[in-house]
Scaffold this motif. Structure first.
Motif, PDB file in Angstrom:
ATOM      1  N   ALA A   1       0.812  -1.218   0.000  1.00  0.00           N
ATOM      2  CA  ALA A   1       0.000   0.000   0.000  1.00  0.00           C
ATOM      3  C   ALA A   1       0.843   1.265   0.000  1.00  0.00           C
ATOM      4  N   GLU A   2       1.979   1.211   0.698  1.00  0.00           N
ATOM      5  CA  GLU A   2       2.824   2.409   0.788  1.00  0.00           C
ATOM      6  C   GLU A   2       3.508   2.747  -0.524  1.00  0.00           C
ATOM      7  N   HIS A   3       3.443   1.854  -1.499  1.00  0.00           N
ATOM      8  CA  HIS A   3       4.104   2.089  -2.783  1.00  0.00           C
ATOM      9  C   HIS A   3       3.116   2.376  -3.910  1.00  0.00           C
ATOM     10  N   VAL A   4       1.906   2.780  -3.530  1.00  0.00           N
ATOM     11  CA  VAL A   4       0.904   3.238  -4.500  1.00  0.00           C
ATOM     12  C   VAL A   4       0.429   4.617  -4.067  1.00  0.00           C
ATOM     13  N   LEU A   5       0.605   5.612  -4.926  1.00  0.00           N
ATOM     14  CA  LEU A   5       0.195   6.985  -4.643  1.00  0.00           C
ATOM     15  C   LEU A   5      -0.936   7.370  -5.581  1.00  0.00           C
ATOM     16  N   ALA A   6      -2.047   7.872  -5.011  1.00  0.00           N
ATOM     17  CA  ALA A   6      -3.195   8.240  -5.846  1.00  0.00           C
ATOM     18  C   ALA A   6      -3.867   9.525  -5.383  1.00  0.00           C
ATOM     19  N   GLY A   7      -3.263  10.236  -4.430  1.00  0.00           N
ATOM     20  CA  GLY A   7      -3.824  11.512  -3.988  1.00  0.00           C
ATOM     21  C   GLY A   7      -3.619  12.604  -5.029  1.00  0.00           C
ATOM     22  N   GLN A   8      -4.359  13.701  -4.910  1.00  0.00           N
ATOM     23  CA  GLN A   8      -4.288  14.765  -5.899  1.00  0.00           C
ATOM     24  C   GLN A   8      -2.892  15.362  -5.983  1.00  0.00           C
ATOM     25  N   THR A   9      -2.278  15.625  -4.847  1.00  0.00           N
ATOM     26  CA  THR A   9      -0.927  16.197  -4.861  1.00  0.00           C
ATOM     27  C   THR A   9       0.062  15.231  -5.496  1.00  0.00           C
ATOM     28  N   ASP A  10      -0.054  13.944  -5.160  1.00  0.00           N
ATOM     29  CA  ASP A  10       0.826  12.929  -5.745  1.00  0.00           C
ATOM     30  C   ASP A  10       0.647  12.857  -7.255  1.00  0.00           C
ATOM     31  N   ARG A  11      -0.583  12.958  -7.683  1.00  0.00           N
ATOM     32  CA  ARG A  11      -0.837  12.922  -9.131  1.00  0.00           C
ATOM     33  C   ARG A  11      -0.154  14.094  -9.829  1.00  0.00           C
ATOM     34  N   GLU A  12      -0.201  15.250  -9.230  1.00  0.00           N
ATOM     35  CA  GLU A  12       0.416  16.428  -9.844  1.00  0.00           C
ATOM     36  C   GLU A  12       1.933  16.310  -9.873  1.00  0.00           C
ATOM     37  N   VAL A  13       2.516  15.700  -8.844  1.00  0.00           N
ATOM     38  CA  VAL A  13       3.971  15.531  -8.799  1.00  0.00           C
ATOM     39  C   VAL A  13       4.467  14.705  -9.979  1.00  0.00           C
ATOM     40  N   TYR A  14       3.664  13.724 -10.391  1.00  0.00           N
ATOM     41  CA  TYR A  14       4.080  12.838 -11.486  1.00  0.00           C
ATOM     42  C   TYR A  14       3.368  13.170 -12.806  1.00  0.00           C
TER      43      TYR A  14
ATOM     44  N   ASP B   1      -3.559   8.650 -12.974  1.00  0.00           N
ATOM     45  CA  ASP B   1      -4.556   8.256 -11.985  1.00  0.00           C
ATOM     46  C   ASP B   1      -3.893   7.693 -10.736  1.00  0.00           C
ATOM     47  N   ALA B   2      -2.706   7.115 -10.907  1.00  0.00           N
ATOM     48  CA  ALA B   2      -1.956   6.580  -9.770  1.00  0.00           C
ATOM     49  C   ALA B   2      -0.506   6.396 -10.188  1.00  0.00           C
ATOM     50  N   THR B   3       0.376   6.401  -9.197  1.00  0.00           N
ATOM     51  CA  THR B   3       1.791   6.102  -9.429  1.00  0.00           C
ATOM     52  C   THR B   3       2.168   4.903  -8.576  1.00  0.00           C
ATOM     53  N   VAL B   4       2.817   3.942  -9.212  1.00  0.00           N
ATOM     54  CA  VAL B   4       3.134   2.671  -8.558  1.00  0.00           C
ATOM     55  C   VAL B   4       4.646   2.480  -8.576  1.00  0.00           C
ATOM     56  N   PHE B   5       5.200   1.953  -7.470  1.00  0.00           N
ATOM     57  CA  PHE B   5       6.642   1.787  -7.320  1.00  0.00           C
ATOM     58  C   PHE B   5       6.974   0.313  -7.090  1.00  0.00           C
ATOM     59  N   PRO B   6       7.101  -0.482  -8.133  1.00  0.00           N
ATOM     60  CA  PRO B   6       7.442  -1.898  -7.948  1.00  0.00           C
ATOM     61  C   PRO B   6       8.906  -2.059  -7.544  1.00  0.00           C
ATOM     62  N   ALA B   7       9.225  -3.228  -6.976  1.00  0.00           N
ATOM     63  CA  ALA B   7      10.585  -3.494  -6.518  1.00  0.00           C
ATOM     64  C   ALA B   7      11.222  -4.668  -7.219  1.00  0.00           C
ATOM     65  N   SER B   8      10.529  -5.291  -8.180  1.00  0.00           N
ATOM     66  CA  SER B   8      11.083  -6.456  -8.858  1.00  0.00           C
ATOM     67  C   SER B   8      10.429  -6.609 -10.219  1.00  0.00           C
TER      68      SER B   8
ATOM     69  N   ARG C   1      12.776   2.298  -7.377  1.00  0.00           N
ATOM     70  CA  ARG C   1      13.152   1.355  -6.316  1.00  0.00           C
ATOM     71  C   ARG C   1      14.046   0.241  -6.852  1.00  0.00           C
ATOM     72  N   MET C   2      14.008   0.030  -8.159  1.00  0.00           N
ATOM     73  CA  MET C   2      14.830  -1.018  -8.772  1.00  0.00           C
ATOM     74  C   MET C   2      16.144  -0.368  -9.209  1.00  0.00           C
ATOM     75  N   ASN C   3      17.024  -0.149  -8.254  1.00  0.00           N
ATOM     76  CA  ASN C   3      18.190   0.707  -8.493  1.00  0.00           C
ATOM     77  C   ASN C   3      19.524   0.044  -8.172  1.00  0.00           C
ATOM     78  N   ARG C   4      19.566  -1.292  -8.233  1.00  0.00           N
ATOM     79  CA  ARG C   4      20.807  -1.986  -7.884  1.00  0.00           C
ATOM     80  C   ARG C   4      21.732  -2.132  -9.089  1.00  0.00           C
ATOM     81  N   ILE C   5      23.012  -2.077  -8.827  1.00  0.00           N
ATOM     82  CA  ILE C   5      24.010  -2.536  -9.797  1.00  0.00           C
ATOM     83  C   ILE C   5      24.241  -4.003  -9.440  1.00  0.00           C
ATOM     84  N   VAL C   6      23.671  -4.869 -10.234  1.00  0.00           N
ATOM     85  CA  VAL C   6      23.581  -6.287  -9.877  1.00  0.00           C
ATOM     86  C   VAL C   6      24.944  -6.956  -9.913  1.00  0.00           C
ATOM     87  N   ALA C   7      25.724  -6.663 -10.936  1.00  0.00           N
ATOM     88  CA  ALA C   7      27.033  -7.313 -11.072  1.00  0.00           C
ATOM     89  C   ALA C   7      27.913  -6.486 -11.990  1.00  0.00           C
ATOM     90  N   VAL C   8      29.191  -6.498 -11.701  1.00  0.00           N
ATOM     91  CA  VAL C   8      30.212  -5.956 -12.604  1.00  0.00           C
ATOM     92  C   VAL C   8      31.140  -7.110 -12.948  1.00  0.00           C
TER      93      VAL C   8
END
Length: 872
Positions: free
Chosen positions: A16-29, A41-48, A92-99
């Motif tokens: 739930a904390e990774h879904v934003l649907a409020g008016q201010t959140d909508r304007e930010v994105y 209508d909503a912004t979603v932040f997946p991790a995988s 949120r998907m911001n890893r450097i997996v391997a070099v």
């Protein structure tokens, strides 16, 4: 608004904390770095990847658009949700997996920034070449979506030249892997097609990118001018001299003054223009290149030129350039960024036209240029709070695009089409061209829910779908020796249309020496030959481009270019008799691709006849061009299954002053270890190859003697010094019989060996990650020892010509290459052997996507049926 049930499902998927649907959140994105605005209508932040796929499937089920997004630094509205729906943020998907230095690769998630990757690589002695000015905030996923460039692309190329593979969530919610650490995945270049597609074809969730050893030496110069025209002329003269700087950046006076008032970088505030020029590479000969640059600048009335004395001065000069856009807030509340590319020699005229357009519309202007590529960023300063100024700046921006296209350029070099340049696509592409690109979109995204309304404008429903014959054209009987030989592109269109009408299948061929490439086709085919398409449409020596007919041989091209001491840096295995179309269609390059890239990397644009019998153009004649989908990449390597190539435009180069190699002998293991050391070093080889040494044949490839060749090409002084350094390295590695030799620039050192190899009854090409070459040879020695073998350590390729090949041996090679993480192609074999067998291995999930593209772009199945991976 999206339904509450979908919001609940999204919260279940990512939390739930990774879904934003409020008016201010909508304007930010609702915006990016452009002037485009659209509320999600909503912004979603997946991790995988699994969460991304689940979100896409949930949205598809409800018919809701999905817009991928990084940090929103893009400048054309590409990440703005103009149709509402879900913004899918990948931060949120911001890893450097391997070099993986041993493979010259890094594996990265899309939310990592370009600078974070650079900072991870630098302590290991490596770097990632594409470096957009916004690299502190620009994500790697965004770099792929926009095919980003940056200052260093004049030497190293743009993002597409450095992305090897990716994991991608398709609009259906399927997860596909395209490309990988092993080069040249058989079939269509889906990797190349996805790069620059602006998130309209899929969402990249992980990428494998090429990394390079940090250069031994860097020399940075600041050249100051009282004329922008003189600065632009210096750029052309430097490239014409055969020098390829790492960077050639230009700023004009308004930008210089804004930078100096914000954070002084040492640019003279009264200068009309400055150039930041950087050369890098092996230390030997680099000072001479810098001196030549200084002389060329002075010959063009350069007021002064100085070198950065240390890294602090270099960093200061670059801080000014990278901070240029941020400094412009001093000039006006807003600025409109244009992003066009013109041939380098047309830069002075382009700048004049931009200035005239700005004055006519009542705006001040400034310019920041990737001048080495002809990529200019005219900046029009305005106040967005004034509706009239906002309207006029849009009109001025359109005029700038039209002016640059009129000079032989394109509408966008690196910022993408997005929304802002959507209608500008009609300036450079016909309705048929656009219909072909839209068919690509539909094959990936039939519901049109993945970032809809971006990249490619719509066309009328009948465009590209109706077959119209200008005159009746009877096709020949499909008997022995029957062939079609069009005299020009119009003739080819009519022949294809006639084949569609009569139900014939066509096989596009060049010289015909690899007409059997691909799977065996059960359907009779009529050869469609390009031998009459040999004209030169355009040769621009100053801008280093050549447009020629697909039937022209490489030998004829090289002969033409030699008069200006230029060449096309491709050495296909079948030599100078190879046609341009055949070379591109089969992706036929040699070991020199380590330095110059594959044939597709030299392509600027092409023309072809589609599966609808329509003339289609893709790309253009300038170095940087991200207008629309990378159809050039899709066609290159497609083996004639999507269309008949009629004309190709290449980026050419100055002939190297010297081509010399060092040969040394040892066991396979010793040669592999030495090759790895060369590739880890700060040497700059053009090729690193290995083959069994001449002598009595042996069945033991592991313990037998091998000959390692390391080639260098370029300025004589630099080549000589690198040979000496390489000799010391090979001595330390325990190799014996070290000998230096010259080789011909056009043929390379392996022309005879490759010709003999390709005369064999069976020709096998295996591509594996760089560190797996020797293991593949060792484990496959019982099969490979019966033929001629050439191992390319620089590119991860093993080519072998065999007199015989059994089912068991072919199965063994397929299993070996799959374990190594690569792929194998049976490039040539008797028809009886190929019948009923798949010549590409291993089977991949992305073949299904290739089949969808084939069905969409060649709906009548007219071109080379059954030859694709999976026998489609």
């Amino acid at each position: 608004m999206i339904h509450s049930s979908l919001l609940r499902e999204l919260r279940r998927i990512v939390g739930a904390e990774h879904v934003l649907a409020g008016q201010t959140d909508r304007e930010v994105y609702s915006y990016d770095a452009s002037a485009v605005v659209g509320l999600p209508d909503a912004t979603v932040f997946p991790a995988s990847t699994a969460e991304v796929a689940a979100v896409v499937r949930a949205a598809l089920a409800e018919g809701v658009p999905v817009v991928p997004r990084g940090f929103g630094t893009n400048l054309s509205g590409g990440s703005v949700p103009t149709h509402g729906g879900i913004v899918l943020s990948l931060v949120r998907m911001n890893r450097i997996v391997a070099v993986q230095p041993e493979r010259r690769t890094a594996i990265v998630q899309p939310g990592a920034t370009n600078l974070e990757l650079q900072n991870a690589l630098a302590p290991l002695g490596y770097f990632y070449a594409p470096d957009p000015a916004s690299q502190k905030a620009a994500t790697m996923g965004g770099n792929i979506a926009e095919n980003s460039g940056g200052p260093h692309c004049v030497k190293y190329g743009v993002t597409i030249n450095h992305v090897l593979g990716m994991e991608v969530v398709l609009p259906s919610g399927e997860v596909a892997v395209v490309g990988g650490a092993a080069l040249d995945t058989p079939g269509y270049d889906l990797r190349g097609l996805l790069v620059g597609s602006e998130g309209t074809l899929g969402i990249v969730t992980e990428m494998t990118v090429r990394i390079l050893p940090l250069p031994e030496t860097v020399i940075t110069l600041l050249a100051v001018y009282d004329s922008t025209g003189a600065a632009a002329q210096s750029v052309s003269d430097i490239i014409a001299r055969g020098i390829v700087p790492a960077t050639l950046e230009m700023m004009d006076n308004p930008v210089i003054r804004a930078v100096e008032e914000s954070f002084p970088a040492g640019y003279p505030s009264d200068a009309a223009a400055v150039l930041i020029i950087e050369v890098e590479g092996p230390a030997a000969g680099l000072d001479a290149q810098a001196q030549s640059i200084e002389e060329l600048c002075q010959a063009n009335a350069c007021r002064s030129i100085r070198r950065a004395r240390n890294s602090a001065e270099r960093d200061q000069l670059w801080a000014g350039r990278r901070g240029a856009f941020g400094a412009l807030a001093r000039i006006a509340p807003n600025f409109w960024v244009c992003d066009c590319t013109v041939p380098r020699t047309r830069l002075p005229e382009a700048l004049e036209r931009v200035g005239a357009i700005a004055r006519r519309h009542g705006f001040r202007d400034g310019n920041v240029l990737h001048a080495g590529d002809g990529n200019l960023h005219p900046l029009l300063f305005y106040d967005g709070r004034d509706p009239d100024q906002a309207r006029r700046v849009h009109e001025a921006g359109k005029e700038v695009m039209r002016a640059c296209v009129g000079l032989g350029g394109t509408i966008t070099g690196e910022h993408g089409v997005g929304v802002e340049k959507l209608e500008g696509m009609r300036l450079i592409y016909s309705d048929d061209d656009l219909a072909f690109q839209l068919a690509v979109k539909h094959a990936f995204d039939p519901a049109d829910l993945m970032n809809p309304g971006k990249a490619v404008p719509t066309v009328g429903p009948s465009v590209g779908l109706t077959t119209v014959l200008r005159r009746p054209h009877a096709g020949p009987e499909a008997g022995p020796g029957a062939a079609l030989t069009p005299a020009d592109a119009a003739d080819a269109c009519e022949m294809v249309q006639a084949a569609i009408a009569t139900g014939q299948a066509l096989l596009p061929v060049g010289g015909g020496r690899r007409a059997d490439y691909g799977n065996f086709s059960q359907r009779p085919v009529v050869p469609l030959r390009s031998e009459k398409l040999t004209g030169v449409a355009d040769y621009d020596a100053a801008n280093q481009s050549l447009a020629a007919g697909a039937g022209m041989t490489l030998g004829a091209v090289q002969e033409l270019l030699a008069a200006r001491r230029q060449w096309l840096p491709i050495r296909p295995p079948l030599g100078l008799g190879s046609t341009l179309g055949g070379t591109v269609a089969l992706g036929a390059g040699g070991p020199e691709r380590l330095a110059y890239g594959a044939p597709r990397d030299r392509l600027l644009g092409l023309r072809f006849v589609s599966g609808q019998g329509r003339p289609i153009a893709a790309g253009g004649r300038v170095v940087k061009n991200v207008a629309g989908y990378e159809v050039t990449r899709l066609m290159a390597g497609s083996a004639g299954t999507l269309g008949f190539l009629t004309e190709l435009t290449f980026r050419i180069a100055a002939v190297p002053e010297a081509c010399r190699a060092l040969r040394a002998c040892g066991t396979l293991a010793q040669c592999a270890a030495a090759a790895a050391e060369v590739l880890r070093s700060r040497l700059d080889p053009a090729l690193v190859t290995c083959e069994p040494a001449p002598g009595p044949p042996t069945c033991d490839l592991e313990s037998g003697t091998w000959s390692l060749a390391v080639g260098f090409e370029g300025f004589g002084t630099t080549v000589a010094a690198q040979l000496d350094a390489c000799a010391a390295l090979l001595l330390k590695a325990g190799l014996s019989d070290r000998q230096a030799f010259d080789y011909p620039v056009l043929e390379g050192p392996h022309a005879q060996a490759l010709a003999a190899l390709h005369e064999a009854a069976f020709v096998v090409r295996a591509d594996v990650p760089l560190d797996m070459v020797s293991a593949f040879i060792s484990q496959g020695a019982d099969v490979l020892s019966n033929g001629r073998v050439l191992a390319d350590f620089g590119c991860g390729r093993v080519a072998v010509g065999l007199p015989t090949l059994s089912d068991e041996q072919w199965a063994s090679l397929c299993a070996l290459v799959e374990r190594a993480g690569g792929h194998v192609v049976l490039e040539h074999a008797p028809a009886d052997f190929k019948k009923g067998r798949e010549v590409f291995a291993p089977e991949r999930a992305d073949w299904r996507l290739m089949h969808r593209l084939k069905a969409a772009l060649d709906p009548h199945g007219v071109f080379a049926p059954g030859r694709l991976p999976g026998r489609r």
